[in-house]
Design a protein around this motif. Structure first.
Motif, PDB file in Angstrom:
ATOM      1  N   UNK A   1       1.203  -1.051   0.386  1.00  0.00           N
ATOM      2  CA  UNK A   1       0.198   0.244  -0.736  1.00  0.00           C
ATOM      3  C   UNK A   1       0.589   1.031   0.121  1.00  0.00           C
ATOM      4  N   UNK A   2       0.531   2.089  -0.741  1.00  0.00           N
ATOM      5  CA  UNK A   2       1.565   3.510  -0.982  1.00  0.00           C
ATOM      6  C   UNK A   2       1.483   4.424   0.056  1.00  0.00           C
ATOM      7  N   UNK A   3       2.462   4.888   0.708  1.00  0.00           N
ATOM      8  CA  UNK A   3       1.821   5.668   1.908  1.00  0.00           C
ATOM      9  C   UNK A   3       3.311   6.650   1.788  1.00  0.00           C
ATOM     10  N   UNK A   4       2.754   8.114   1.728  1.00  0.00           N
ATOM     11  CA  UNK A   4       3.198   9.942   2.017  1.00  0.00           C
ATOM     12  C   UNK A   4       3.600  10.342   2.647  1.00  0.00           C
ATOM     13  N   UNK A   5       4.914  10.862   2.927  1.00  0.00           N
ATOM     14  CA  UNK A   5       4.550  11.786   4.415  1.00  0.00           C
ATOM     15  C   UNK A   5       5.366  12.455   3.786  1.00  0.00           C
ATOM     16  N   UNK A   6       4.870  13.608   4.571  1.00  0.00           N
ATOM     17  CA  UNK A   6       5.257  15.054   4.513  1.00  0.00           C
ATOM     18  C   UNK A   6       5.892  15.408   6.142  1.00  0.00           C
ATOM     19  N   UNK A   7       6.776  16.056   5.021  1.00  0.00           N
ATOM     20  CA  UNK A   7       8.499  16.284   6.284  1.00  0.00           C
ATOM     21  C   UNK A   7       8.503  17.712   6.439  1.00  0.00           C
TER      22      UNK A   7
END
Length: 195
Positions: A1-7
């Motif tokens: 499953x694709x996960x996206x993190x805002x840093x």
């Protein structure tokens, strides 16, 4: 499953606390098939870190749609380099509130817990922040009605806080675990030489 993190990189962020998210999640993605993407964000396209290292970010805070992300990661920084000027800005506090309201993971290192406290998302919740220097920062966090716990890493529901730069890898691995699984995190951790 694709996960996206805002840093999120505020002016005066600590490079060590920033790079650990890039490295741990990068190892997970490129070496171990975890579909985790990291996007950097700031108030300006170029953000000057503590110790004056410039970093060019992917996105500006005004362009962020919280629904595109699974987590918000925030490295700490130094007051002397202007860290709280941006992290205490209402625009950023609102971003924190939106991530929390949607139950998304928020991972912080060291004093990055303070803007969470100021935003109100830690009210009556357990958290920690920088513990040395006579506990000044922990007292500041407590002023936001936070139940301050003097432990290296504290997890309360969707929020991860920690108390000094030494904890940076622990926070990044905990974030990876919450985004994937404990098993997957342990594989990456072992590959990177952490016991």
């Amino acid at each position: 499953m694709k996960r996206k993190i805002l840093l999120f990189l505020a002016k005066g962020f600590e490079t060590m606390e920033f790079s650990v998210f890039v490295d741990v999640l990068g190892w997970a993605r490129d070496g171990y098939g975890c579909d985790v993407q990291v996007e950097t964000c700031g108030f300006n396209k170029e953000v000057i870190s503590t110790f004056n290292i410039p970093i060019t970010v992917d996105r500006l805070i005004d362009d962020i749609n919280v629904d595109e992300y699974d987590a918000l990661a925030i490295p700490g920084g130094f007051e002397e380099y202007g860290f709280y000027e941006e992290t205490y800005d209402e625009k950023f506090l609102n971003l924190i509130r939106e991530f929390d309201a949607k139950g998304k993971i928020i991972a912080t290192i060291c004093v990055a817990a303070l803007p969470l406290g100021k935003s109100g998302v830690l009210k009556n919740r357990k958290a920690t922040t920088y513990h040395l220097g006579d506990g000044k920062r922990q007292r500041q966090l407590a002023e936001f009605s936070v139940d301050v716990v003097n432990e290296p890493v504290v997890v309360d529901k969707n929020i991860i806080t920690s108390y000094c730069p030494e904890t940076a890898p622990k926070v990044a691995f905990k974030l990876l675990e919450l985004l994937t699984s404990k098993e997957q995190m342990e594989i990456v951790k072992k590959a990177m030489g952490f016991s």
